[in-house]
Design an enzyme around this catalytic site. Structure first.
Site, PDB file in Angstrom:
ATOM      1  N   ASP A 156       4.173 -84.519  82.778  1.00 12.72           N
ATOM      2  CA  ASP A 156       5.492 -84.656  82.126  1.00 12.72           C
ATOM      3  C   ASP A 156       6.395 -85.539  82.984  1.00 12.72           C
ATOM      4  O   ASP A 156       7.146 -86.380  82.475  1.00 12.72           O
ATOM      5  CB  ASP A 156       6.187 -83.291  81.988  1.00 12.72           C
ATOM      6  CG  ASP A 156       5.618 -82.457  80.853  1.00 12.72           C
ATOM      7  OD1 ASP A 156       4.793 -82.979  80.091  1.00 12.72           O
ATOM      8  OD2 ASP A 156       6.009 -81.273  80.753  1.00 12.72           O
ATOM      9  N   ASP A 171       0.003 -80.240  83.103  1.00 15.54           N
ATOM     10  CA  ASP A 171       0.993 -80.493  82.049  1.00 15.54           C
ATOM     11  C   ASP A 171       2.348 -80.864  82.667  1.00 15.54           C
ATOM     12  O   ASP A 171       2.928 -81.907  82.360  1.00 15.54           O
ATOM     13  CB  ASP A 171       1.101 -79.220  81.182  1.00 15.54           C
ATOM     14  CG  ASP A 171       2.036 -79.391  79.996  1.00 15.54           C
ATOM     15  OD1 ASP A 171       3.202 -79.765  80.212  1.00 15.54           O
ATOM     16  OD2 ASP A 171       1.617 -79.133  78.845  1.00 15.54           O
ATOM     17  N   SER A 215      -4.363 -71.973  81.619  1.00 21.40           N
ATOM     18  CA  SER A 215      -4.753 -71.807  83.022  1.00 21.40           C
ATOM     19  C   SER A 215      -3.655 -72.317  83.948  1.00 21.40           C
ATOM     20  O   SER A 215      -2.792 -73.092  83.538  1.00 21.40           O
ATOM     21  CB  SER A 215      -6.037 -72.606  83.300  1.00 21.40           C
ATOM     22  OG  SER A 215      -5.777 -73.992  83.121  1.00 21.40           O
ATOM     23  N   ARG A 262      -3.715 -72.192  74.268  1.00 18.46           N
ATOM     24  CA  ARG A 262      -3.427 -70.812  73.858  1.00 18.46           C
ATOM     25  C   ARG A 262      -4.385 -70.365  72.749  1.00 18.46           C
ATOM     26  O   ARG A 262      -4.905 -69.246  72.777  1.00 18.46           O
ATOM     27  CB  ARG A 262      -1.969 -70.669  73.424  1.00 18.46           C
ATOM     28  CG  ARG A 262      -0.991 -70.688  74.597  1.00 18.46           C
ATOM     29  CD  ARG A 262       0.439 -70.428  74.169  1.00 18.46           C
ATOM     30  NE  ARG A 262       1.014 -71.560  73.465  1.00 18.46           N
ATOM     31  CZ  ARG A 262       1.562 -72.622  74.055  1.00 18.46           C
ATOM     32  NH1 ARG A 262       1.592 -72.712  75.367  1.00 18.46           N
ATOM     33  NH2 ARG A 262       2.070 -73.605  73.336  1.00 18.46           N
ATOM     34  N   ASP A 281      -6.991 -80.501  78.407  1.00 18.64           N
ATOM     35  CA  ASP A 281      -6.725 -81.452  79.499  1.00 18.64           C
ATOM     36  C   ASP A 281      -6.857 -82.896  79.023  1.00 18.64           C
ATOM     37  O   ASP A 281      -6.086 -83.775  79.439  1.00 18.64           O
ATOM     38  CB  ASP A 281      -7.709 -81.226  80.659  1.00 18.64           C
ATOM     39  CG  ASP A 281      -7.366 -79.971  81.455  1.00 18.64           C
ATOM     40  OD1 ASP A 281      -6.402 -79.274  81.079  1.00 18.64           O
ATOM     41  OD2 ASP A 281      -8.078 -79.698  82.440  1.00 18.64           O
ATOM     42  N   ALA A 282      -7.829 -83.143  78.149  1.00 11.87           N
ATOM     43  CA  ALA A 282      -8.012 -84.511  77.634  1.00 11.87           C
ATOM     44  C   ALA A 282      -6.777 -84.930  76.837  1.00 11.87           C
ATOM     45  O   ALA A 282      -6.305 -86.071  76.950  1.00 11.87           O
ATOM     46  CB  ALA A 282      -9.265 -84.583  76.767  1.00 11.87           C
ATOM     47  N   VAL A 283      -6.243 -83.994  76.043  1.00  6.43           N
ATOM     48  CA  VAL A 283      -5.041 -84.297  75.250  1.00  6.43           C
ATOM     49  C   VAL A 283      -3.854 -84.581  76.189  1.00  6.43           C
ATOM     50  O   VAL A 283      -3.081 -85.514  75.973  1.00  6.43           O
ATOM     51  CB  VAL A 283      -4.728 -83.133  74.281  1.00  6.43           C
ATOM     52  CG1 VAL A 283      -3.373 -83.312  73.618  1.00  6.43           C
ATOM     53  CG2 VAL A 283      -5.833 -83.027  73.234  1.00  6.43           C
ATOM     54  N   THR A 284      -3.735 -83.779  77.241  1.00  9.17           N
ATOM     55  CA  THR A 284      -2.656 -83.995  78.212  1.00  9.17           C
ATOM     56  C   THR A 284      -2.762 -85.391  78.821  1.00  9.17           C
ATOM     57  O   THR A 284      -1.778 -86.135  78.901  1.00  9.17           O
ATOM     58  CB  THR A 284      -2.736 -82.937  79.349  1.00  9.17           C
ATOM     59  OG1 THR A 284      -2.821 -81.631  78.762  1.00  9.17           O
ATOM     60  CG2 THR A 284      -1.519 -82.986  80.250  1.00  9.17           C
TER      61      THR A 284
END
Ligand SMILES: CCCCCCCC/C=C\CCCCCCCC(=O)OC[C@H](COP(=O)(O)O[C@@H]1[C@H](O)[C@H](OP(=O)(O)O)[C@@H](O)[C@H](O)[C@H]1O)OC(=O)CCCCCCC/C=C\CCCCCCCC
Ligand SMILES: Nc1ccn([C@@H]2O[C@H](COP(=O)(O)O)[C@@H](O)[C@H]2O)c(=O)n1
Ligand SMILES: [Mg+2]
Ligand SMILES: [Mg+2]
Length: 250
Positions: A91, A87, A80, A74, A29-32
């Site tokens: 986007d 995500d 999830s 993954r 989630d942090a990367v997203t």
């Protein structure tokens, strides 16, 4: 097409980096979130100023986070529903910033209202193209079509053209035409893709309705029959396309 053919390659390349981030305790989630923030900042700070080269460099650095976050989830066995929602939703935010930044340039110092309108069309049509799939799936249809220009194509065409157009600042001649050409291509491609997806959803909805009618005829008198959409399905009832799903997720 890119989603089909390039994804496997990028998955292989990015997997070690995704594993490293996980070892460092970074969450998908942090990367997203950070990736989207970087794309939005790059697009809305640089593009409206006509800084296409540096804007594209910043956006490109961050846009790959969209391939890394899912890879991390993954690998960690932590994919999830929330992650999928976050995500896809972010986007849409990133895409809006890219085409919004270009529209702002053409509305301002770029001084070209037609290209401003085309950039806005790219923004809106890209969002609707994605929505067709999300909404079709939400009413329980497979939406078994990708179409001519998916998100990866929209981004690659636009970013490659913007990055190359930015080379004009370094004295490279003849690159100014690339960004307008790319915007026209994305606009037309998105319109075609929208048509492809709408036609597919219409066909799948008709097929589902026929199957429900056949099932209803076979099980006449069954109060819990498929036609009422109570027969269950992937998300909120595959059979719900005629029954309850019209009022589902919007
Ligand atoms: C000297 C000039 C220098 C110029 C500076 C650098 C230029 C660099 C230029 C470009 C690099 C562009 C890279 C863009 C990478 C985009 C990757 C990406 O984000 O792909 C996302 C995509 C979809 O991911 P999701 O499954 O998470 O998203 C789903 C999707 O959005 C659905 O939308 P829809 O498609 O339906 O509209 C939604 O429905 C769904 O909700 C959502 O979840 O991921 C992929 O598709 C994977 C494949 C990625 C392929 C990337 C290819 C990069 C290829 C080439 C880079 C070439 C660089 C060459 C530059 C040369 C310049 C001289
Ligand atoms: N923060 C996140 C981001 C993504 N996911 C999962 O990955 C899928 C998307 O994969 P990409 O390769 O396209 O990034 C998404 O549907 C989720 O299942 C996640 O769990 N958390
Ligand atoms: Mg992702
Ligand atoms: Mg994504």
């Amino acid at each position: 097409m890119l989603n089909k053919y390039a994804r496997a390659f990028f998955t292989r390349v990015l997997t070690p980096f995704a594993a490293l981030l996980l070892r460092l305790g970074v969450s998908p989630d942090a990367v997203t979130l950070v990736g989207t923030g970087g794309v939005v900042a790059g697009a809305l700070v640089f593009y409206p100023l006509g800084e296409f080269f540096w804007g594209t460099v910043v956006i490109t650095l961050f846009v790959f986070s969209d391939l890394i976050d899912g890879n991390m989830a993954r690998q960690a066995g932590r994919s999830s529903r929330w992650g999928a929602f976050l995500d896809s939703t972010l986007d849409r935010v990133a895409d809006a910033a890219v085409f919004g930044g270009l529209a702002l340039w053409y509305a301002g110092r770029g001084d070209d209202l037609l290209l401003c309108a085309i950039a806005i069309f790219c923004l809106a049509s890209g969002q609707v193209v994605s929505y067709t799939k999300a909404r079709g799936e939400a009413i329980g249809l497979p939406v078994n079509v990708s179409g001519l220009v998916e998100r990866a194509e929209r981004l690659v065409i636009t970013l490659v053209a913007a990055g190359l157009a930015g080379l004009a600042d370094f004295g490279v001649p003849g690159v100014g035409v690339l960004l307008p050409a790319a915007l026209w291509a994305v606009a037309l491609g998105s319109a075609v893709t929208l048509g492809q997806r709408v036609v597919t959803v219409r066909r799948e909805a008709a097929e589902a309705a026929e199957a429900e009618d056949a099932a209803g005829a076979a099980g006449a008198g069954d109060p819990g029959g498929a036609r009422t959409g109570t027969g269950g399905g992937p998300a909120n009832g595959a059979a719900g396309s005629r029954g309850g799903a019209e009022g589902g997720a919007a």
